[in-house]
Design a protein around this motif. Structure first.
Motif, short mmCIF file in Angstrom:
data_model
loop_
_atom_site.label_atom_id
_atom_site.label_comp_id
_atom_site.label_asym_id
_atom_site.label_seq_id
_atom_site.Cartn_x
_atom_site.Cartn_y
_atom_site.Cartn_z
N ASN A 26 81.30 116.23 20.76
CA ASN A 26 80.50 117.07 19.89
C ASN A 26 81.39 117.81 18.89
OD1 ASN A 26 78.14 118.23 19.12
ND2 ASN A 26 78.33 119.95 20.58
N ASP A 107 75.76 108.64 28.72
CA ASP A 107 75.66 109.98 28.14
C ASP A 107 75.05 111.02 29.09
OD1 ASP A 107 76.84 108.91 26.00
OD2 ASP A 107 75.09 108.95 24.67
N ASN A 111 76.71 114.30 27.90
CA ASN A 111 75.82 115.30 27.27
C ASN A 111 75.75 116.62 28.02
OD1 ASN A 111 75.10 113.78 25.08
ND2 ASN A 111 73.23 112.94 26.01
#
Ligand SMILES: C=C1C[C@]23C[C@H]1CC[C@H]2[C@]1(C)CCC[C@@](C)(C(=O)O)[C@H]1[C@@H]3C(=O)O
Ligand SMILES: O=C(O)CCC(=O)C(=O)O
Ligand SMILES: [Fe+2]
Length: 384
Positions: A26, A107, A111
């Motif tokens: 990110n 993910d 995440n």
């Protein structure tokens, strides 16, 4: 060897509750310039211009017990291992839906909020757990990736599933079951490849299958975020895998490069194929007849990339030693490496040396030296 993370970054990375700084995808994908500690030397990062015509080995006949097809597959693997140690396989009997499921779940972990990820951060000396750009271990030439690695040993205990459920979070049970199945499929395929490697080397067909039956391997998921200056950084730097055999599945984005004939070549993803390479442990088992191959993962500016990697490793205490007949057949008829265990080589790669293409030579010097604590590498990169 690892020094504290450098803070040469354009804006400060996220800070966990305990005050430490962490980099994840990110953060990386938002950077308009590559931070200094993610820059790699030009000769390492310069993009590959050519594509490798990597041999694709069809395993259908081998699995059907066809003697001629098995021999042909073994020959193809042998010639690729003599030159660069790298090939692809199709009709490998790993269910396409299982591979897709493994990607669908990558993910689930990446995440998670950074606080959750660092709860399972890699500990010093261990290859297992979460790593955000290896910032906890290195201060320069950082890889543009996040990785999550866990142990797999075949047997009645569902260790992967349990790790996800009990160490990460209860609601990761499903994800854990998917990676349990995926790792089992990789272990089983690795043992089949071991048979073909044995046939190609002319040793007892079961020699390596039996040696690796109780392997304790490392399964890893990689997430490579997009990078606005992809020619300045790398997702995974140039290296030879230190383990015995690696089975890689890359998604269709592409980014795997292999160093062959003094040049970097792109390995175009082949739908349904698995990419296999020999690592240093197998190079040692073959007394250097087979080579572990130099490879890296490039990044790009348009699409994030994922890969699934199964690093087959011998059980930690097994002695890695070539068959006598291979010593006789190899150049000069002498041993090229000392007897060692995976535990020795793993210790070297985690505590004393950053894996690259000369790991095995430097490990040999370190292992045989009288004073291991004062070790200085004397073998340097051959790729430039
Ligand atoms: C013994 C190991 C060292 C690495 C993790 C396991 C299996 C492969 C190695 C690695 C992936 C090779 C590329 C470089 C590396 C530093 C990485 O980028 O992740 C390597 C691993 C490591 O030491 O973390
Ligand atoms: O992700 C890739 O394509 C390669 C990764 C790799 O070489 C490794 O993890 O050892
Ligand atoms: Fe690798």
């Amino acid at each position: 060897m690892a020094s504290s993370p450098s803070v040469l970054l354009s804006s400060p990375p996220p800070t966990a509750k305990d005050g430490s700084r962490f980099i994840d995808s990110n953060y990386l994908q938002k950077q308009s310039h590559v931070p200094a500690n993610f820059k790699w030397p030009e000769e390492d990062a310069a993009s590959a211009q050519e594509e490798l015509n990597a041999p694709v080995v069809d395993l259908e006949g081998f699995f059907n017990g066809d003697v001629v097809a098995t021999d042909n597959a073994a020959k193809l693997i042998r010639s690729s291992c003599l030159s660069h140690g790298f090939f692809q396989v199709t009709n490998h009997r790993v269910d396409a839906d299982l591979i897709q499921l493994a990607y669908d779940h990558v993910d689930d972990f990446f995440n998670l909020p950074i606080e959750e990820k660092i709860k399972v951060q890699r500990r010093p000396g261990s290859p297992y757990g979460y790593s955000g750009a290896h910032m906890d271990r290195f201060s320069s030439n950082l890889p543009w990736k996040e990785t999550f690695s866990f142990a797999f040993q075949n047997g009645p205990e569902k260790t992967v599933a349990d790790y996800f459920k009990f160490t990460i979070r209860k609601d990761f049970e499903q994800t854990g079951l998917v990676y349990q199945k995926y790792s089992e499929a990789m272990h089983s395929l690795s043992l089949s490849i071991m048979e073909l490697l044995a046939i190609g080397l002319g040793v007892d067909r079961m020699l390596y299958r039996e040696f690796f039956e109780d392997a304790v391997s490392i399964m890893r998921t990689n997430l490579y975020p997009t990078c606005q200056e992809p020619n300045l950084s790398l997702g995974t730097g140039p290296h030879c895998d230190p383990n015995a055999l690696t089975i890689l599945h890359q998604d269709l984005v592409g980014g795997l490069d292999v160093f062959v004939d003094d040049k970097w070549h792109k390995v175009r993803p082949v739908l349904g194929a698995l990419v296999i390479n020999i690592g240093d442990v197998f190079a040692a088992l073959s007394n250097g007849i087979y080579r572990s191959c130099l490879h890296r993962a490039a990044v790009n500016s348009h699409k994030e990339r994922r890969s699934l990697v199964f690093f087959m490793c011998p059980r930690a205490d097994k002695v890695v030693k070539p068959a006598e007949e291979l010593v006789r057949k190899s150049e000069g008829g002498t041993r090229k490496f000392p007897d060692f265990t995976w535990s020795d080589l793993l210790e070297f790669t985690q505590n004393h040396y950053r894996v690259n293409e000369t790991t095995l030579e430097n490990f040999t010097d370190w292992f045989l030296s009288a004073d291991r604590s004062n070790f200085k590498p004397t073998h340097f990169k051959k790729s430039q």
